[in-house]
Design an enzyme around this catalytic site. Sequence first.
Site, mmCIF file in Angstrom:
data_model
loop_
_atom_site.group_PDB
_atom_site.id
_atom_site.type_symbol
_atom_site.label_atom_id
_atom_site.label_comp_id
_atom_site.label_asym_id
_atom_site.label_seq_id
_atom_site.Cartn_x
_atom_site.Cartn_y
_atom_site.Cartn_z
ATOM 1 N N SER A 13 -50.368 38.444 -28.640
ATOM 2 C CA SER A 13 -49.172 38.466 -29.443
ATOM 3 C C SER A 13 -48.792 36.952 -29.568
ATOM 4 O O SER A 13 -49.230 36.328 -29.128
ATOM 5 C CB SER A 13 -47.956 38.987 -28.704
ATOM 6 O OG SER A 13 -46.714 38.858 -29.406
ATOM 7 N N ALA B 218 -45.563 37.116 -20.639
ATOM 8 C CA ALA B 218 -46.525 36.755 -19.467
ATOM 9 C C ALA B 218 -47.820 37.687 -19.542
ATOM 10 O O ALA B 218 -48.777 37.135 -19.184
ATOM 11 C CB ALA B 218 -45.815 36.971 -18.046
ATOM 12 N N TYR C 21 -43.544 40.958 -21.109
ATOM 13 C CA TYR C 21 -44.249 41.119 -22.226
ATOM 14 C C TYR C 21 -44.913 39.738 -22.652
ATOM 15 O O TYR C 21 -46.228 39.724 -22.791
ATOM 16 C CB TYR C 21 -43.612 41.408 -23.529
ATOM 17 C CG TYR C 21 -44.261 41.843 -24.534
ATOM 18 C CD1 TYR C 21 -45.120 43.115 -24.929
ATOM 19 C CD2 TYR C 21 -44.540 40.894 -25.471
ATOM 20 C CE1 TYR C 21 -45.894 43.392 -26.007
ATOM 21 C CE2 TYR C 21 -45.615 41.045 -26.650
ATOM 22 C CZ TYR C 21 -46.231 42.304 -26.937
ATOM 23 O OH TYR C 21 -46.900 42.368 -28.011
ATOM 24 N N ILE D 1 -45.488 42.546 -36.952
ATOM 25 C CA ILE D 1 -46.154 43.653 -37.485
ATOM 26 C C ILE D 1 -45.339 45.013 -37.776
ATOM 27 O O ILE D 1 -44.791 45.335 -36.794
ATOM 28 C CB ILE D 1 -47.710 44.002 -36.764
ATOM 29 C CG1 ILE D 1 -48.493 43.079 -36.727
ATOM 30 C CG2 ILE D 1 -48.301 45.278 -37.535
ATOM 31 C CD1 ILE D 1 -48.904 41.981 -37.847
ATOM 32 N N LYS E 150 -49.206 39.213 -22.200
ATOM 33 C CA LYS E 150 -49.975 38.854 -23.283
ATOM 34 C C LYS E 150 -50.477 37.459 -23.060
ATOM 35 O O LYS E 150 -52.027 37.482 -23.570
ATOM 36 C CB LYS E 150 -49.267 38.926 -24.530
ATOM 37 C CG LYS E 150 -48.791 40.314 -24.902
ATOM 38 C CD LYS E 150 -49.939 41.451 -25.406
ATOM 39 C CE LYS E 150 -49.288 42.507 -25.729
ATOM 40 N NZ LYS E 150 -50.631 43.648 -26.119
ATOM 41 N N GLY F 4 -54.402 52.762 -26.575
ATOM 42 C CA GLY F 4 -53.367 52.753 -27.192
ATOM 43 C C GLY F 4 -53.583 53.048 -28.789
ATOM 44 O O GLY F 4 -52.971 52.634 -29.602
#
Length: 263
Positions: free
Chosen positions: A155, A171, A169, A202, A173, A19
């Site tokens: 996160s 779960a 998301y 962010i 992270k 990424g």
Amino acid sequence: MATPISPIALISPIAIVTGGTSGIGLACARRMLSSGYRVALFSQQNYRVEEAKAQLTSHFDRDNVIAETVDIRNVGAITSFVRTVIDRWGTPSVLICSAGYSPKRNGAPGRFDEIPLEEWNDVLSVNLTGAMVCCQTVVPAMASQGFGRIVFVGSVAARTMPRIAGASYVASKAGLAGLARTLVNEYAGRGVTVNTVAPGRILTEMTMPSDSPANRAALARIPAGRLGQPDDVAAAVEFLTSASAGFINGAILDVNGGEFLPA
């Protein structure tokens, strides 16, 4: 037991950034290049790969950058990418797993009972399974050379009550922390450390514009009095990849301006 090797002792050490073409991942790539690393990065969108490659090679030696289009959900594509890096440069000493996917519907995550199974599986494939496959591909070679630094980008949503992110998301992270603990245990004493950074709000392309209702609400919660920048996270990642962080292993470093304060 292999003697740990400092990345300073390596000639042009190598970092892989998943990424790595935007946001936190791109900031991490810049940081590592500035520190003397050769950096191999990928994402699944070709135009982003080309933009990131052009941006990085305008500031750093072209021979120090590999940028390719890779779908992190494709095990064969990941394996091929890593093989390209090893054949060209050698064994990576750093792996930064920054690839992430957080689906939204009109800016909201959607209700838990309405999450399509296909979407759930897709998010976990990108955010968690992709990190696992990258580690499977890279970590054994790191252990053989006696040095490795793995950093997962988690996160704040996986650390406390999620305010914006959806269940898939969160779960995925949260799962990174479990993966990190497993790797810490399995590679104990072999020079490989595995840590996680947990960013708060962010400002990236995914969270813009800065004056959105979600960002205004987040700003009101942050004691530091500002929203985070990708380089705030990249600075923490850079430290965790350094020789100075050799005794930090299995940690979660919160980068959120004080929004979440663990006990």
